[in-house]
Design an enzyme around this catalytic site. Sequence first.
Site, mmCIF file in Angstrom:
data_model
loop_
_atom_site.group_PDB
_atom_site.id
_atom_site.type_symbol
_atom_site.label_atom_id
_atom_site.label_comp_id
_atom_site.label_asym_id
_atom_site.label_seq_id
_atom_site.Cartn_x
_atom_site.Cartn_y
_atom_site.Cartn_z
ATOM 1 N N GLY A 47 0.785 -1.225 0.000
ATOM 2 C CA GLY A 47 0.000 0.000 0.000
ATOM 3 C C GLY A 47 0.818 1.277 0.000
ATOM 4 O O GLY A 47 0.256 2.365 -0.034
ATOM 5 N N HIS A 48 2.130 1.177 0.049
ATOM 6 C CA HIS A 48 2.971 2.390 0.187
ATOM 7 C C HIS A 48 4.102 2.375 -0.828
ATOM 8 O O HIS A 48 5.227 2.057 -0.456
ATOM 9 C CB HIS A 48 3.539 2.456 1.599
ATOM 10 C CG HIS A 48 3.968 3.817 2.034
ATOM 11 N ND1 HIS A 48 5.222 4.323 1.810
ATOM 12 C CD2 HIS A 48 3.297 4.791 2.696
ATOM 13 C CE1 HIS A 48 5.317 5.532 2.326
ATOM 14 N NE2 HIS A 48 4.159 5.841 2.872
ATOM 15 N N PHE A 49 4.032 2.728 -1.953
ATOM 16 C CA PHE A 49 2.855 3.058 -2.759
ATOM 17 C C PHE A 49 2.863 2.109 -3.956
ATOM 18 O O PHE A 49 3.926 1.939 -4.557
ATOM 19 C CB PHE A 49 2.925 4.499 -3.262
ATOM 20 C CG PHE A 49 2.999 5.517 -2.157
ATOM 21 C CD1 PHE A 49 1.855 5.860 -1.441
ATOM 22 C CD2 PHE A 49 4.192 6.111 -1.807
ATOM 23 C CE1 PHE A 49 1.919 6.810 -0.425
ATOM 24 C CE2 PHE A 49 4.262 7.049 -0.795
ATOM 25 C CZ PHE A 49 3.126 7.404 -0.102
ATOM 26 N N ILE A 54 7.951 3.169 -1.683
ATOM 27 C CA ILE A 54 8.796 3.981 -0.805
ATOM 28 C C ILE A 54 8.621 3.443 0.618
ATOM 29 O O ILE A 54 7.492 3.296 1.094
ATOM 30 C CB ILE A 54 8.387 5.472 -0.830
ATOM 31 C CG1 ILE A 54 8.463 6.056 -2.238
ATOM 32 C CG2 ILE A 54 9.229 6.283 0.161
ATOM 33 C CD1 ILE A 54 9.849 6.214 -2.791
#
Length: 146
Positions: A47-49, A54
């Site tokens: 989920g990041h990203f 990152i």
Amino acid sequence: MIDVMQIQEILPHRYPFLLVDKITELKVKEVVLGYKNISISDHVFMGHFPGHPIYPGVLILEGMAQTGGVLAFESMEDKVDPKSKVVYFTGIDGAKFRNPVRPGDRLDYEMSVVKNRGNMWIFKGQAFVDGNLVAEAELKAMIVDK
């Protein structure tokens, strides 16, 4: 050196929240060096990203805090069973994120003791990738009974 199995004897953290893989140098009440290998298989990258992974700054800070926790436990004058104690992260000052951390990076932590009084600790923390500063902060912690 302190490997990940030994780190788990010192800290209560476990996968997926154990954020230091190895301690490479430790000078009691002075400094500790450690690292985490950042992998695309780390759950955080779902989920990041998506499409632009990152490593989150807050996890860099947590890894720094865990590395400092190892130093605090190893520096205790009265050797106690770490399983009966826990390190609480109590504050942070001056956090700055300089460069992104990406999958494939080795995230090196350097934690230096600024002040220690009893169970209270203040650390100067820095994180590096390939020798380049990616994050820094002053972290405060205390060791307490579980």
